[in-house]
Scaffold this active site. Sequence first.
Site, PDB file in Angstrom:
ATOM      1  CG  ASP A 143      27.754 -18.128  17.516  1.00  0.00           C
ATOM      2  OD1 ASP A 143      28.002 -17.760  16.347  1.00  0.00           O
ATOM      3  OD2 ASP A 143      27.569 -17.336  18.448  1.00  0.00           O
ATOM      4  CD  GLN A 177      21.866  -6.267  25.615  1.00  0.00           C
ATOM      5  OE1 GLN A 177      21.773  -5.617  26.635  1.00  0.00           O
ATOM      6  NE2 GLN A 177      20.953  -7.122  25.238  1.00  0.00           N
ATOM      7  CB  ALA A 228      20.366 -11.372  19.788  1.00  0.00           C
ATOM      8  CD  GLU A 229      19.948 -17.101  23.371  1.00  0.00           C
ATOM      9  OE1 GLU A 229      19.371 -16.827  22.311  1.00  0.00           O
ATOM     10  OE2 GLU A 229      19.552 -17.972  24.168  1.00  0.00           O
ATOM     11  CB  ALA A 230      22.910 -14.098  27.162  1.00  0.00           C
ATOM     12  CE  LYS A 261      25.617 -16.959  26.891  1.00  0.00           C
ATOM     13  NZ  LYS A 261      26.310 -17.765  25.899  1.00  0.00           N
TER      14      LYS A 261
END
Lengths: 232, 175
Positions: free
Chosen positions: A143, A21, A23-25, A40
């Site tokens: 990223d 888990q 922050a985004e997905a 995702k």
Amino acid sequence: MAEESSMAAAELLRQAELLKQGAEARLYRAVFLGRPAVVKQRFPKRYRHPVLDERLTHRRTVQEVRSILRCRKAGISAPVVYFVDYTSHCIFLEEIVGSVTVRDHIASTQETHPNPERELEPLADGMGQILARMHDEDVIHGDLTTSNMLLRSGASDLVLIDFGLSYISALPEDKGVDLYVLEKAFLSTHPNTEALFDKLLKSYAAASKKSPAVIKKLDEVRLRGRKRSMVG
Amino acid sequence: MHVTQSLELFPDHKVTQVLFRDVKNAAELRQSAVEGKINGALINPTMLVHPFQVLVAANKAVHLDKIGKMKTRSLYSEVIFNLSPTNNISEAFKRFGISDGDDCVLVVLVQSTDESQLLEEITAKVDGRQVPVEEISSLSDPAKIKKLYKVSPLEEKCGTLLDAVVCRMATKDVM
């Protein structure tokens, strides 16, 4: 009707194993059309205005699959996209079965090997080459970390993952920042690897046609940080 | 000999594929399909790498049907359309649907409950020899497939032809 289909994905994910888990997905492991898959799912962020949230989420989902395809077309390994659900913002991807992250691989090599530097050199070389090819295609990953690179089991084949923050740009500035982000992540997760990262950069510089401008930008970015100064 | 796979996303739907060779009545079959008398998709297997490709197309068709966003008029035409790398519907039919002179056909059914009767009804209409669906790989024309999907030798280094094809099918609406 639309709700019914997003519920289809939600229903499937309820029984799936949650892998990670962020922050985004959320990342789940599931079986899709009889094959091992990773799903995702970008969940709604309550702290954002709903309209903005929907747009950002949609754009990132689109961006991610576009960059994956662009990389694959250039011969850079990235997971196969099986299905994209734009109503529930889920991407169904191939699971790279039995892979380890480069992060884990480096960490375990450092622990067990008498001369880790030597042992990891070919890997640093390979990483430099792959990133050079990616940047030559004008894909900015956004990223880069050692956790977002996988090693296929038993092979030295590198697979890039998590293109959620990726975009297309030909600017040396963007490529320099991409490498800077990796440098920060690399040196802070793996202690005493300055020489190894240097090796990576050398291999990048040798493999990329446009590297001199990027390396020059990287030096600039190191002095000022990731964000451009807005003064003046 | 046929292959059935249920769709994990739509547990009350399953996809059945039946492959025929030495088909003699392709023109007649195509005509009935056009008239909507056949409740299934009739696909030209030379453009298919693997049965998985059909599953991806069928899953997407059911999904788009549920959210009311199909590009074509029926679920079965949508399956054929989803196989194509372009957004041109008539081209998709031409390349992936059967033509009058074809001697092989893959029949694809999307069934919502246990309707085995439907399968027999359609297979009875085909004047041909039923063979295992796995034989699809021996019928496909890789050179034509690579050309249509624009798969470069570079891309084949990081995955199979099936991978390349599936990726394009899954992402064609945002390319």
